[in-house]
Design an enzyme around this catalytic site. Structure first.
Site, PDB file in Angstrom:
ATOM      1  N   GLY A 185       4.270  11.987  -5.731  1.00 44.96           N
ATOM      2  CA  GLY A 185       4.770  10.606  -5.757  1.00 44.96           C
ATOM      3  C   GLY A 185       3.609   9.659  -5.520  1.00 44.96           C
ATOM      4  NE  ARG A 274       7.168   6.320   5.263  1.00 44.67           N
ATOM      5  CZ  ARG A 274       6.260   6.645   6.185  1.00 44.67           C
ATOM      6  NH1 ARG A 274       5.353   7.572   5.921  1.00 44.67           N
ATOM      7  NH2 ARG A 274       6.249   6.063   7.356  1.00 44.67           N
ATOM      8  CG  HIS A 446     -10.601 -16.283 -23.715  1.00 48.42           C
ATOM      9  ND1 HIS A 446     -10.166 -15.010 -24.011  1.00 48.42           N
ATOM     10  CD2 HIS A 446     -11.863 -16.387 -24.226  1.00 48.42           C
ATOM     11  CE1 HIS A 446     -11.116 -14.391 -24.699  1.00 48.42           C
ATOM     12  NE2 HIS A 446     -12.151 -15.196 -24.824  1.00 48.42           N
TER      13      HIS A 446
HETATM   14  C1  LIG Z   1       0.264   6.003   2.999  1.00 51.16           C
HETATM   15  C2  LIG Z   1       1.240   4.913   2.703  1.00 51.16           C
HETATM   16  C3  LIG Z   1       0.917   3.929   1.783  1.00 51.16           C
HETATM   17  C4  LIG Z   1       1.810   2.908   1.510  1.00 51.16           C
HETATM   18  N1  LIG Z   1       1.451   1.965   0.586  1.00 51.16           N
HETATM   19  C5  LIG Z   1       2.318   0.961   0.303  1.00 51.16           C
HETATM   20  C6  LIG Z   1       1.965  -0.047  -0.621  1.00 51.16           C
HETATM   21  O1  LIG Z   1       0.869  -0.050  -1.191  1.00 51.16           O
HETATM   22  N2  LIG Z   1       2.852  -1.039  -0.870  1.00 51.16           N
HETATM   23  C7  LIG Z   1       4.083  -1.071  -0.256  1.00 51.16           C
HETATM   24  O2  LIG Z   1       4.866  -1.991  -0.522  1.00 51.16           O
HETATM   25  N3  LIG Z   1       4.448  -0.125   0.623  1.00 51.16           N
HETATM   26  C8  LIG Z   1       3.607   0.882   0.923  1.00 51.16           C
HETATM   27  N4  LIG Z   1       3.958   1.828   1.843  1.00 51.16           N
HETATM   28  C9  LIG Z   1       5.302   1.754   2.454  1.00 51.16           C
HETATM   29  C10 LIG Z   1       5.336   0.709   3.555  1.00 51.16           C
HETATM   30  O3  LIG Z   1       4.342   1.020   4.516  1.00 51.16           O
HETATM   31  C11 LIG Z   1       6.709   0.695   4.217  1.00 51.16           C
HETATM   32  O4  LIG Z   1       7.698   0.518   3.235  1.00 51.16           O
HETATM   33  C12 LIG Z   1       6.804  -0.441   5.205  1.00 51.16           C
HETATM   34  O5  LIG Z   1       5.844  -0.293   6.223  1.00 51.16           O
HETATM   35  C13 LIG Z   1       8.200  -0.501   5.837  1.00 51.16           C
HETATM   36  O6  LIG Z   1       8.251  -1.565   6.710  1.00 51.16           O
HETATM   37  P1  LIG Z   1       9.261  -1.587   7.937  1.00 51.16           P
HETATM   38  O7  LIG Z   1       9.013  -2.888   8.616  1.00 51.16           O
HETATM   39  O8  LIG Z   1      10.622  -1.291   7.457  1.00 51.16           O
HETATM   40  O9  LIG Z   1       8.844  -0.390   8.877  1.00 51.16           O
HETATM   41  P2  LIG Z   1       7.489   0.171   9.464  1.00 51.16           P
HETATM   42  O10 LIG Z   1       6.309  -0.416   8.832  1.00 51.16           O
HETATM   43  O11 LIG Z   1       7.662   1.642   9.453  1.00 51.16           O
HETATM   44  O12 LIG Z   1       7.508  -0.370  10.962  1.00 51.16           O
HETATM   45  C14 LIG Z   1       8.438   0.069  11.883  1.00 51.16           C
HETATM   46  C15 LIG Z   1       7.910  -0.175  13.268  1.00 51.16           C
HETATM   47  O13 LIG Z   1       8.940   0.103  14.197  1.00 51.16           O
HETATM   48  C16 LIG Z   1       8.396   0.769  15.326  1.00 51.16           C
HETATM   49  N5  LIG Z   1       9.482   1.536  15.948  1.00 51.16           N
HETATM   50  C17 LIG Z   1      10.171   2.583  15.430  1.00 51.16           C
HETATM   51  N6  LIG Z   1      11.140   2.984  16.275  1.00 51.16           N
HETATM   52  C18 LIG Z   1      11.062   2.177  17.350  1.00 51.16           C
HETATM   53  C19 LIG Z   1      11.794   2.080  18.563  1.00 51.16           C
HETATM   54  N7  LIG Z   1      12.814   2.889  18.820  1.00 51.16           N
HETATM   55  N8  LIG Z   1      11.443   1.136  19.457  1.00 51.16           N
HETATM   56  C20 LIG Z   1      10.395   0.285  19.212  1.00 51.16           C
HETATM   57  N9  LIG Z   1       9.681   0.339  18.090  1.00 51.16           N
HETATM   58  C21 LIG Z   1      10.008   1.260  17.164  1.00 51.16           C
HETATM   59  C22 LIG Z   1       7.289   1.631  14.751  1.00 51.16           C
HETATM   60  O14 LIG Z   1       6.321   1.936  15.738  1.00 51.16           O
HETATM   61  C23 LIG Z   1       6.747   0.730  13.650  1.00 51.16           C
HETATM   62  O15 LIG Z   1       5.680  -0.054  14.100  1.00 51.16           O
HETATM   63  C24 LIG Z   1       3.067   2.858   2.169  1.00 51.16           C
HETATM   64  C25 LIG Z   1       3.406   3.839   3.104  1.00 51.16           C
HETATM   65  C26 LIG Z   1       2.504   4.852   3.378  1.00 51.16           C
HETATM   66  C27 LIG Z   1       2.879   5.890   4.390  1.00 51.16           C
END
Ligand SMILES: Cc1cc2nc3c(=O)[nH]c(=O)nc-3n(C[C@H](O)[C@H](O)[C@H](O)COP(=O)(O)OP(=O)(O)OC[C@H]3O[C@@H](n4cnc5c(N)ncnc54)[C@H](O)[C@@H]3O)c2cc1C
Length: 470
Positions: A185, A274, A446
């Protein structure tokens, strides 16, 4: 309640400070709410710390290395080009720090309180926060769950010394000699090709018929060709079955098109999906409705089955992408502030930072046809774009799909240089209901790669300038 457990009353509580949570917190604060954010790790979440940003930094460094080695064809001789990987990592970490520091400043400027610790729901309007030996409670009027997701572990490949998730792969201190990537992926392809450019021997195992399943084969074919040029072995219809670990490496057993294969490597990188972080949050215990896969069920405003609790980002269904999380965060914050905001996923762009880059928004030609749309298609090659050739990147195409009768654009697919940036115009065009004529009649500067949108629109209309209308 444990002795010494204090309860603090807050207005809006955001759990998780990733691109969903931190954006939601800032938007809620802008709308006059008093906001508290709980984060168990680093501000910025997966995206800033171990996702989008560090991966793009490493991708860029590896591409620069590759370009310097290939500069001779442009008459530039670069001697003794070498990679000091710890320094690359240092540079990448500096960028991450700058951005997470930026979130901290934005929180400060918006008077957002940050609490370090892990949140757990104890009731519909209260969470317990554990930070080492310290335990506290927060009672809220509204809560936004933005706890994101973590890498899916395969039972036969438990994460450890030799089996890496994307997080460990991004923080390797040395370039691995060899790497087996399970899962072709976007994360597997981005990281696999990065290490291949740095010199690792990379093997990709993908269970589906093609790498990057979900993208059109005419796009992924170009990426596959480049990977093979970089000596990456790609096995599709390949199921990784098991492994034997030694002190220096690992032997992976896989079934490839029905035949057993053994591949030796220094590390295995598992990128097969994920899992939403909802299982250790106590949400099921308070009666919140989840899907079978553990995603929180929400309505168009992000409201969960518990009226005052909202959920956004990777914990809800849909593509696990940072821009989707941020978008949902803004909607949830506005809904809490009483605004009639609601999500409208007409277009969510998807980008793969492969070589060449892939980007897509709206419907593909196949999807449009499946929906009964009589399509007009313009597929314009980068090889006919002056700017692409002058930056030595003439591979790929921009493909516009429109409704033939009305000319209204319904989808765009791009494979080629700067696809990640070019797709923005396509997203705006679809959102605004633009027609092929609107795009074709827009004067594009351009020589730019952006002209590709205009040229593809003219091609779909039957009067292209820089290719013959056959
Ligand atoms: C290697 C990689 C590359 C990626 N590249 C891209 C890209 O180029 N473009 C793109 O759009 N997306 C990309 N993604 C996906 C993107 O990172 C995620 O979709 C995005 O971070 C999701 O955002 P979120 O705010 O939902 O959660 P997250 O970024 O996962 O943040 C969640 C936060 O909640 C905290 N947390 C969890 N549980 C608790 C709890 N119980 N109490 C307190 N804190 C908690 C965690 O510590 C974390 O900091 C990539 C992901 C990976 C792994």
């Amino acid at each position: 309640m444990v002795v010494g457990e204090f309860t603090t009353e807050v207005d809006v509580l955001v759990i998780g400070a990733g691109p969903g949570g931190y954006v939601a917190a800032i938007r809620a604060a802008q709308l006059g709410k008093s906001v508290t954010v709980i984060e168990r790790g680093e501000l910025g979440g997966v995206c800033l710390n171990v996702g989008c940003i560090p991966s793009k930094a490493l991708i860029h460094a590896s591409q620069l290395y590759e370009q310097m080695q290939a500069a001779e064809q442009m008459g530039i001789t670069a001697q003794n080009v070498a990679v000091d990987f710890p320094k690359v990592q240092e540079w990448k970490n500096k960028i991450v720090k700058q951005l997470t520091g930026g979130v901290q400043s934005l929180f400060k400027g918006n008077k957002i309180q940050t609490v370090a610790g892990e949140a757990l729901f104890v009731s519909e309007n209260e969470v317990r926060v554990i930070n080492g030996y310290e335990v506290s409670r927060y009672k809220f009027n509204h809560c936004i769950i933005a706890t994101g997701s973590r890498p899916l572990e395969l039972p036969a490949f438990p994460f450890g010394k030799r089996v890496l998730s994307s997080t460990e792969a991004l923080n390797l201190t040395e370039i691995p000699q060899s790497l087996v990537v399970i899962g072709g992926g976007y994360i597997g392809i981005e990281l696999g090709s990065t290490f291949a450019r740095f010199g690792s021997k990379v093997t990709i195992l993908e269970a589906a018929e093609q790498i990057l399943p979900g993208f059109e084969p005419e796009m992924t074919r170009l990426v596959e060709r480049k990977l093979k040029k970089n000596k990456v072995d790609i096995f599709t219809k390949a199921l990784a079955k098991g492994m034997e670990e030694s002190d220096t490496g690992v032997t992976v057993t896989a079934e490839v098109k029905g035949e057993e294969k053994r591949i030796e490597a220094e590390y295995v990188l598992v990128t097969v999906g994920r899992v939403p972080n909802t299982d250790q949050l106590g949400v099921a215990d308070i009666g919140m409705k989840l899907t079978e896969k553990g995603h929180i069920i929400v309505d168009k405003q992000g409201q969960t089955s518990i009226r005052n609790v909202y959920a956004i980002g990777d914990v809800v269904a849909g593509p696990a992408l940072a821009h989707k999380a941020s978008y949902e965060g803004k909607v949830a914050a506005e809904a809490i502030a009483g605004q009639p905001s609601a999500v409208d996923y007409q277009v969510i762009p998807a980008v793969v930072f492969s070589d060449p880059e892939i980007a897509s928004v709206g419907l593909s030609e196949r999807e449009a046809k499946e929906q009964g749309i009589d399509c007009a298609v313009g597929r314009f090659p980068f090889a006919a774009n002056g700017r692409a050739l002058s930056v030595n990147a003439g591979e790929g195409f921009v493909k516009l799909v429109a409704d033939k009768q009305s000319g209204v654009l319904v989808g765009v697919q791009i494979v080629g240089p700067e696809a990640s940036n070019l797709i923005a115009e396509a997203g705006l065009a679809i959102e605004m209901g633009a027609t092929l004529e609107d795009i074709g009649l827009t004067i594009h500067a351009h020589p730019t790669l952006g002209e590709m949108m205009m040229e593809a629109a003219e091609l779909a209309l039957g009067h292209p300038i820089h290719v013959l209308n056959k």
